[in-house]
Scaffold this motif. Structure first.
Motif, PDB file in Angstrom:
ATOM      1  N   PRO A  48       0.818  -1.228   0.000  1.00  0.00           N
ATOM      2  CA  PRO A  48       0.000   0.000   0.000  1.00  0.00           C
ATOM      3  C   PRO A  48       0.847   1.270   0.000  1.00  0.00           C
ATOM      4  O   PRO A  48       0.498   2.258  -0.653  1.00  0.00           O
ATOM      5  N   THR A  51       2.020   1.857  -3.493  1.00  0.00           N
ATOM      6  CA  THR A  51       0.941   2.435  -4.301  1.00  0.00           C
ATOM      7  C   THR A  51       0.786   3.923  -4.011  1.00  0.00           C
ATOM      8  O   THR A  51       0.557   4.728  -4.929  1.00  0.00           O
ATOM      9  N   LEU A  78      -0.561  -3.355  -7.442  1.00  0.00           N
ATOM     10  CA  LEU A  78      -1.933  -3.514  -6.958  1.00  0.00           C
ATOM     11  C   LEU A  78      -2.390  -4.966  -7.040  1.00  0.00           C
ATOM     12  O   LEU A  78      -3.036  -5.489  -6.112  1.00  0.00           O
ATOM     13  N   TRP A  79      -2.069  -5.619  -8.155  1.00  0.00           N
ATOM     14  CA  TRP A  79      -2.520  -7.002  -8.342  1.00  0.00           C
ATOM     15  C   TRP A  79      -1.921  -7.922  -7.281  1.00  0.00           C
ATOM     16  O   TRP A  79      -2.543  -8.904  -6.877  1.00  0.00           O
ATOM     17  N   TYR A  81      -1.519  -7.416  -4.192  1.00  0.00           N
ATOM     18  CA  TYR A  81      -2.173  -7.448  -2.879  1.00  0.00           C
ATOM     19  C   TYR A  81      -3.692  -7.302  -3.001  1.00  0.00           C
ATOM     20  O   TYR A  81      -4.366  -6.692  -2.187  1.00  0.00           O
ATOM     21  N   GLY A  82      -4.233  -7.940  -4.050  1.00  0.00           N
ATOM     22  CA  GLY A  82      -5.660  -8.170  -4.107  1.00  0.00           C
ATOM     23  C   GLY A  82      -6.501  -7.200  -4.892  1.00  0.00           C
ATOM     24  O   GLY A  82      -7.721  -7.379  -4.980  1.00  0.00           O
ATOM     25  N   HIS A  83      -5.882  -6.190  -5.517  1.00  0.00           N
ATOM     26  CA  HIS A  83      -6.674  -5.210  -6.261  1.00  0.00           C
ATOM     27  C   HIS A  83      -6.652  -5.552  -7.757  1.00  0.00           C
ATOM     28  O   HIS A  83      -6.211  -4.758  -8.590  1.00  0.00           O
ATOM     29  N   GLU A  84      -7.158  -6.741  -8.074  1.00  0.00           N
ATOM     30  CA  GLU A  84      -7.069  -7.245  -9.440  1.00  0.00           C
ATOM     31  C   GLU A  84      -7.860  -6.390 -10.420  1.00  0.00           C
ATOM     32  O   GLU A  84      -7.364  -6.078 -11.515  1.00  0.00           O
ATOM     33  N   GLU A  86      -8.750  -3.217 -10.400  1.00  0.00           N
ATOM     34  CA  GLU A  86      -8.112  -1.942 -10.691  1.00  0.00           C
ATOM     35  C   GLU A  86      -6.859  -2.147 -11.535  1.00  0.00           C
ATOM     36  O   GLU A  86      -6.580  -1.377 -12.467  1.00  0.00           O
TER      37      GLU A  86
END
Length: 344
Positions: A48, A51, A78-79, A81-84, A86
Motif C-alpha cells: 500500500p 501504491t 496492486l494485483w 495485494y488483491g486489487h485485481e 483496478e
C-alpha cells in the motif's frame, strides 16, 4: 544502498525512507527517486505504501518523463495485494494508449503472465512487438537488429509461447538471434524443466542447475540498476555560461567540440578497459552552483566536476552509453549516434 549489497542484508524500509527524503531535497528528480523508493516499499512487503508513492507521482503537477511506466508499476503492485480489478483496468488503459517505451509493456505483460493469464500476456507481448519493432523499421527476421530495450519483449513472448505450446514463429527466431546466454531460449523456457528437478539422475540434475544459474544470471542482470560510471556533458549554451562565469574552468573545457570529443574518447577508453555500465549525465549551471554550495565549495574548483557527475548519476539522471547506432546521438546534434559520435 551499494549495488553489490546482498539483498538479504538490505533494510528496504530504511532505504525507501532515504530515497523519499532525497526526493524532497531534489524535487526535479522526484520521479526517478520515488520509483526507487516504491521498489523498496514493495520489497519490504508494504505494497500500500508503494501504491501511495505511485499515486503521488501520478497526481503531481510536474510532467512525468515516463507516465506509463509509473502506471504499469502501480498496476503490477496492486494485483499483488488483491486489487485485481483496478490493476486490469490500468493494464487495459496502457494497451489502448500504446506507449512507445518498451518498459511498461514488459511490466504489464509479465504481471499477466505471473497471474496465469497466459493468453492475455501473449497478446500484450505481441502487440508491443508489432508496435515497437515493425513501427521502428525492424521486420523479423531480416530487418535491422532490434534495440536492446526491446529484447525483454521478444524473450517474454518466446517464454509465454513455450508455455502455451505454440510453434516457433519469425519473432521467436529473432529472439533466438539476440539471446546471448550459453543456454538456449528453448531450454530456459521449457515448461517441462521443473520435472527434471525431481529426477534421481545426477546428470539431469546437474544440467538443470546449469540452466537455472544461467537464467538467474540473466534475471539479476535485468534487475540490476547500479549507478553508472557517468561522464559529465555540458550542452553548448550551458558550457558557454559556465566558462564565462568561471574562467578557470576553460582549461577543462577549451571548446565545445573538444568537450564532446573528450566525452566520447573517455567513454571508449573506459569501455576498452572493461568498465561496464557507462553513462552520460547532463549538467546545468544553476544545478552545478547549487551542488557547489551544498558542498561548501567554489564552482570554479575543477575537482568538484566529477563529484557533481556522480551525484547526478545517483539521482537517476544518467543516460546509458553507448546508444543504439540508430538512436539520436547523446550530444544533441539531431543526427543518429552512428552518423555522429558513433561513426568511428
Amino acid at each position: 544502498m551499494r549495488p553489490d549489497t546482498p539483498a538479504e542484508n538490505v533494510d528496504h524500509t530504511a532505504e525507501a525512507t532515504r530515497w523519499e527524503r532525497t526526493a524532497d531535497l531534489y524535487p526535479e528528480d522526484a520521479e526517478a527517486l520515488l520509483l526507487r523508493a516504491a521498489a523498496h516499499r514493495e520489497l519490504s512487503g508494504d505494497r500500500p505504501a508503494a501504491t501511495a508513492l505511485y499515486d503521488r507521482l501520478l497526481a503531481s503537477d510536474a510532467a512525468l518523463d515516463q507516465p506509463y511506466l509509473v502506471r504499469a508499476l502501480k498496476a503490477s503492485n496492486l494485483w499483488e495485494y488483491g486489487h485485481e480489478a483496478e490493476a486490469r483496468a490500468i493494464i487495459t488503459g496502457i494497451r489502448m494508449a500504446a506507449p512507445r517505451d518498451p518498459a511498461p509493456w514488459v511490466i504489464v505483460a509479465e504481471s499477466l503472465e505471473a497471474h496465469d493469464e497466459l493468453e492475455q500476456a501473449h497478446e500484450t507481448f505481441t502487440q508491443a512487438v508489432l508496435l515497437l519493432l515493425t513501427g521502428a523499421g525492424t521486420s523479423a527476421p531480416d530487418g535491422p537488429k532490434p534495440p536492446r530495450a526491446t529484447h525483454p519483449l521478444l524473450f517474454g513472448r518466446h517464454r509465454v509461447r513455450r508455455m502455451l505450446g505454440a510453434a516457433h514463429d519469425e519473432w521467436d527466431a529473432l529472439a533466438d538471434t539476440v539471446h546471448t546466454l550459453p543456454i538456449t531460449l528453448d531450454e530456459l523456457h521449457d515448461p517441462k524443466r521443473v520435472w527434471s528437478l525431481g529426477s534421481e539422475n545426477p546428470a539431469e540434475l546437474e544440467a538443470e542447475i546449469v540452466r537455472l544459474r544461467a537464467e538467474l544470471g540473466a534475471y539479476r542482470e535485468a534487475l540490476s540498476r547500479p549507478f553508472p560510471v557517468a561522464v559529465l556533458h555540458w550542452p553548448a549554451t550551458e558550457l558557454s555560461e559556465l566558462t564565462a562565469a568561471y574562467p578557470s574552468l576553460a582549461e577543462e573545457y577549451p571548446s565545445n567540440d573538444a568537450h564532446l570529443a573528450a566525452i566520447e574518447a573517455d567513454l571508449r577508453e573506459l569501455a576498452s578497459s572493461g568498465t561496464g555500465n557507462l553513462g552520460i549525465v547532463t549538467g546545468t549551471v544553476p544545478s552545478y552552483e547549487a551542488f557547489a554550495a551544498s558542498e561548501l565549495s567554489s564552482p570554479a574548483d575543477p575537482a568538484l566536476l566529477p563529484q557533481y557527475a556522480t551525484t547526478l548519476a545517483a539521482r537517476g539522471r544518467a543516460v546509458a552509453w553507448p546508444p543504439e547506432q540508430t538512436a539520436p546521438c547523446w550530444c544533441g546534434s539531431g543526427r543518429t549516434y552512428g552518423e555522429c559520435h558513433g561513426a568511428d
